[in-house]
Design an enzyme around this catalytic site. Structure first.
Site, PDB file in Angstrom:
ATOM      1  CG  ASP A 198      -2.203   0.892   0.866  1.00 21.98           C
ATOM      2  OD1 ASP A 198      -2.136   1.695  -0.090  1.00 21.98           O
ATOM      3  OD2 ASP A 198      -3.209   0.809   1.580  1.00 21.98           O
TER       4      ASP A 198
HETATM    5  C1  NOJ Z   1      -3.862   4.076  -0.033  1.00 24.92           C
HETATM    6  C2  NOJ Z   1      -5.089   3.203   0.065  1.00 24.92           C
HETATM    7  O1  NOJ Z   1      -5.073   2.469   1.268  1.00 24.92           O
HETATM    8  C3  NOJ Z   1      -5.178   2.235  -1.102  1.00 24.92           C
HETATM    9  O2  NOJ Z   1      -6.389   1.539  -0.997  1.00 24.92           O
HETATM   10  C4  NOJ Z   1      -5.077   2.961  -2.401  1.00 24.92           C
HETATM   11  O3  NOJ Z   1      -5.207   2.065  -3.463  1.00 24.92           O
HETATM   12  C5  NOJ Z   1      -3.736   3.660  -2.448  1.00 24.92           C
HETATM   13  N1  NOJ Z   1      -3.651   4.617  -1.361  1.00 24.92           N
HETATM   14  C6  NOJ Z   1      -3.510   4.381  -3.771  1.00 24.92           C
HETATM   15  O4  NOJ Z   1      -4.334   5.468  -3.865  1.00 24.92           O
END
Ligand code: NOJ
Length: 764
Positions: A304
């Site tokens: 993530d």
């Molecule tokens: C953080 C989020 O937790 C995730 O779900 C997302 O895909 C990414 N940022 C990218 O935006």
């Protein structure tokens, strides 16, 4: 004793997983026997191409493939400061994927740069296409309330068709995290609390996004996230720790991920939380043992946003050098935006901390997907301005979004059949801060590719359908502040009307990432306004919009009609008007329990019984209950009314003695009758309870359901089959087994509205 032994076994497994070399070796040896010869040949040929390319790559080029940067559309996380120019880095082969770059113009600029790198390895373009791309569909939690897998799949198909025409080849969806805590802002992004419903929805979404398979120009890679247990963050606070038994992990939180995997999901994303003391990003048990080992996942895992570097804040590693080592060894293949890999992996290899085969394995996984998508044949196959012009916002797809939106609405209350509205009303007053809301209807995670005026507010929708009825409007109050300035005008409007429709709720940015709330009551002064309008004696219908279950007890007790409309997307106003006027009979069912107060959280239907379960709402005689609150939830999982009524009759089994012996199944059927005045769709729900079990099983578990459409007076027989495998659960060694004994079968219209039940035996 049994349990302790189980955990000793798990502990041994965990230790084993640390010997990552052995695991990698085992992974490479493990050949899936289930794939067909053709698929095998295809895979072989791609594997050969991957190996040939890999052989030509320098270590730095390999590490580049594991690196993903944020683009310049919008940052969906805290941006790591750029050292160099990203386009230059792409030209040097230092980047494998980018996110937040949208549109054919834009993606072309970046792909052009990749084509100037030595090996011309195409970029992946990732984007959070969470509920639609150009056309915004209802938020995922709302769509989950439809319990309609065909529609959910269709909605993702459309999202994929649009996104893939606009340069995107990878969506960071579906989020398949089970969520039992409505304080958590990201509850809006998932399918609610139930592993069975969540698994079906995970499957539908993956199928929708990936369509006819990677390689089709209208398919985007899906990404099952966040692996794992992110939805169980302590106190519903985003990014928080998760402390959970492995049993609960396997029973409740992993099934939707497994379902996504079985549906062929191309990628996984790990999660920000730690699980029992180990950050998910550095968690070998999750990524190596379960995902790439026991489940034999062949795709790749993206971290993530920044989660590799965040292991420093967690206190799990001391710097980015260690973070990169731990994450890679634990099975995180691609680094989103933390720059830990690009800055450290080369030295880690030189220092003999990270073995090259581990890097090769991660690169292989990523290259394989690029080949499968046909990007080496044509890096621009998703970057086609002509397709972008014709595929976006097509009228037939807008109609699907409207249909999806009305199927997502849940009718919570309808006393004296106040709804649907008669066409003969002279005047309707539309009151509330969300009556004229347009952009807001899209909720969080919408991509804002559209124009504001294209979003249909409730006011717009009602105007189109009101015919001769006069509509009057008063805002009444704002969403969050306590000002009563607008009350007078609202009361005046109510007094002139035959019926009042109020549109109330949260602001759209009150749910979503980093949007946890300790107070989930209807915000501001809104419930005060509802009280005053109700006191005029006019019939009041309240429409609630939000990304989570809210608390609104006074309204629930006193207002005769309530619709829960979540955030329904571009077509929200049309969809609500369809329901208000009875052009669509509401059929939504709650995918998540609504609590009576924040203090009741977590509250979910599939809980254990305890040794002292309360027998009723007011049973306080040394029972597991609150002394200051009724024991039941406000609205239960599976609940949702219709304008018509359904009767359940004549449960009949295919066997005289209902039992499952050896590998037999158990079939039964029942009649459902539409006993009301309107055509309508019922969701017939089948729950099961394993009466005596070690470890314990919940009081109810959803195992199946049927949605059936019936005309007034129509009666139809509905059949179900329960298989031995469906009754299996994880034992203390975390093997799935079906334990012999008595099971209870419950069939009903909601988890708290069981209409028929019967016991049956499983015998060996
Ligand atoms: C953080 C989020 O937790 C995730 O779900 C997302 O895909 C990414 N940022 C990218 O935006």
């Amino acid at each position: 004793m049994k349990l302790r032994r189980g955990f000793i076994v798990i502990d041994k497994i965990l230790k084993m997983t640390r010997i990552y070399r052995k695991v990698i070796f085992a992974l490479l040896l493990a050949a899936s026997s289930s794939i067909t010869n053709k698929a095998l040949a295809q895979r072989d040929s791609i594997d050969r191409k991957v190996d040939a390319l890999l052989a030509r790559m320098t270590l730095d080029e390999k590490i580049g493939q594991l690196n993903q940067y944020n683009g310049d559309w919008e940052a969906t996380g805290p941006v790591t400061k750029s050292v160099g120019n990203k386009i230059d880095e792409i030209k040097q082969g230092r980047v494998g994927a980018v996110l937040n770059i949208m549109g054919t113009d834009h993606t072309r600029t970046f792909q052009d740069a990749a084509m100037q790198s030595r090996l011309k390895i195409p970029l992946l373009f990732g984007q959070d296409v969470i509920h639609g791309y150009r056309i915004t569909f209802p938020i995922p939690l709302a769509e989950a309330a439809s319990w309609n897998m065909d529609m959910i799949e269709k909605s993702e198909r459309i999202a994929a068709t649009e996104a893939s025409a606009s340069g995107i080849n990878w969506t960071f969806a579906p989020m398949v995290d089970i969520a039992r805590d409505p304080r958590w802002g990201r509850v809006m992004e998932g399918a609610g609390e139930d592993p069975y419903l969540g698994s079906l929805i995970a499957t539908a979404r993956v199928k929708g996004f990936q369509g006819n398979g990677l390689g089709s120009t209208d398919a985007v890679m899906a990404c099952a996230k966040h692996f794992a247990a992110y939805g169980a963050a302590i106190g519903g606070r985003d990014y928080n720790s998760v402390d959970m038994s492995l049993h609960t992990l396997w029973e409740t939180y992993l099934p939707p991920f497994k379902a996504a995997l079985d549906a062929g999901v191309a990628t996984f994303m790990n999660s920000f939380n730690d699980l029992n003391g180990t950050p998910a990003t550095g968690n070998s048990y999750l990524q190596r043992y379960i995902l790439k080992g026991r489940w034999d996942f062949k795709g790749f895992v993206v971290s993530d946003w920044g989660s590799i570097g965040e292991m420093i804040q967690h206190g799990y590693v001391k710097d980015n050098y260690e973070a990169a080592e731990v994450a890679l060894k634990a099975g995180s293949d691609m680094d989103m935006e933390s720059r830990s890999y690009i800055n450290n992996l080369s030295k880690l290899v030189a220092d003999k901390k990270v073995p090259l085969p581990l890097i090769n394995d991660a690169v292989r996984r990523i290259l394989r997907k690029k080949f499968e998508m046909g990007l080496f044949k044509d890096p621009y196959r998703f970057i086609n301005p002509q397709r972008e012009k014709t595929m976006l916002n097509r009228p037939e797809n807008v109609e699907v979004a409207r249909d999806m939106a009305r199927k997502s609405i849940v009718l919570l209350k309808n006393e004296k059949q106040l709804l649907p509205l008669s066409k003969d009303l002279k005047t309707i007053a539309l009151i509330g801060p969300l009556v004229k809301a347009r952009k807001e209807l899209k909720g969080f995670w919408a991509l804002d590719v559209d124009k504001n005026e294209e979003n249909v507010s409730l006011w717009d929708g009602m105007l189109k359908q009101a015919g001769e009825t006069k509509l009057i409007y008063a805002q009444g109050c704002n969403i969050t502040d306590m000002s009563k300035i607008g009350f007078e005008e609202a009361l005046r409007a109510a007094k002139q009307a035959d019926v009042v429709v109020m549109a109330m709720g949260e602001a759209p940015d009150m749910t979503g990432e980093a949007k946890s709330r300790s107070d989930i009551h209807l915000p501001g002064i809104q419930e005060e306004l509802i009280k005053e309008i109700k006191a005029t004696g006019k019939p009041v219908i309240v429409i609630l919009m939000a990304g989570r279950p809210m608390v609104f007890n006074w309204t629930a007790d006193n207002v005769p009609a309530i619709l829960y409309a979540w955030w329904l997307g571009n077509q929200g106003g049309n969809a609500i008007a369809d329901v208000l006027y009875g052009n669509y009979n509401p059929s939504g069912k709650l995918p998540i329990t609504f609590p009576r107060s924040e203090g009741q959280i977590p509250i979910y239907y599939n809980h254990l019984n305890t040794g002292r379960p309360a027998q009723s709402d007011n049973d306080l005689n040394y029972k597991s209950a609150y002394t200051d609150l009724l024991n039941s939830p406000r609205y239960a999982f599976g609940y949702g009314l219709s304008y018509t009524t359904f009767e359940y009759r004549d449960l009949a089994f295919d066997k005289i003695i209902p039992q499952i012996k050896d590998n037999e199944d158990l079939s039964f059927s029942l009649e459902i009758a539409n006993t009301g005045k309107y055509a309508g769709e019922e969701t017939v729900q089948l729950y099961i309870r394993d009466v005596v079990s070690q470890p314990l099983r919940p009081v109810k578990e959803l195992k199946d359901f049927r949605k059936i459409m019936l005309q007034p007076g129509e009666v139809r027989r509905v059949s179900f089959t329960v298989t031995r495998d469906e009754l299996a659960s994880y034992n203390d060694k975390l093997d799935r087994v079906t334990q012999p004994g008595t099971f209870q079968l419950m069939i009903g219209s909601a988890s708290n509205d069981i209409r028929m039940q019967k016991s049956f035996e499983v015998v060996n």
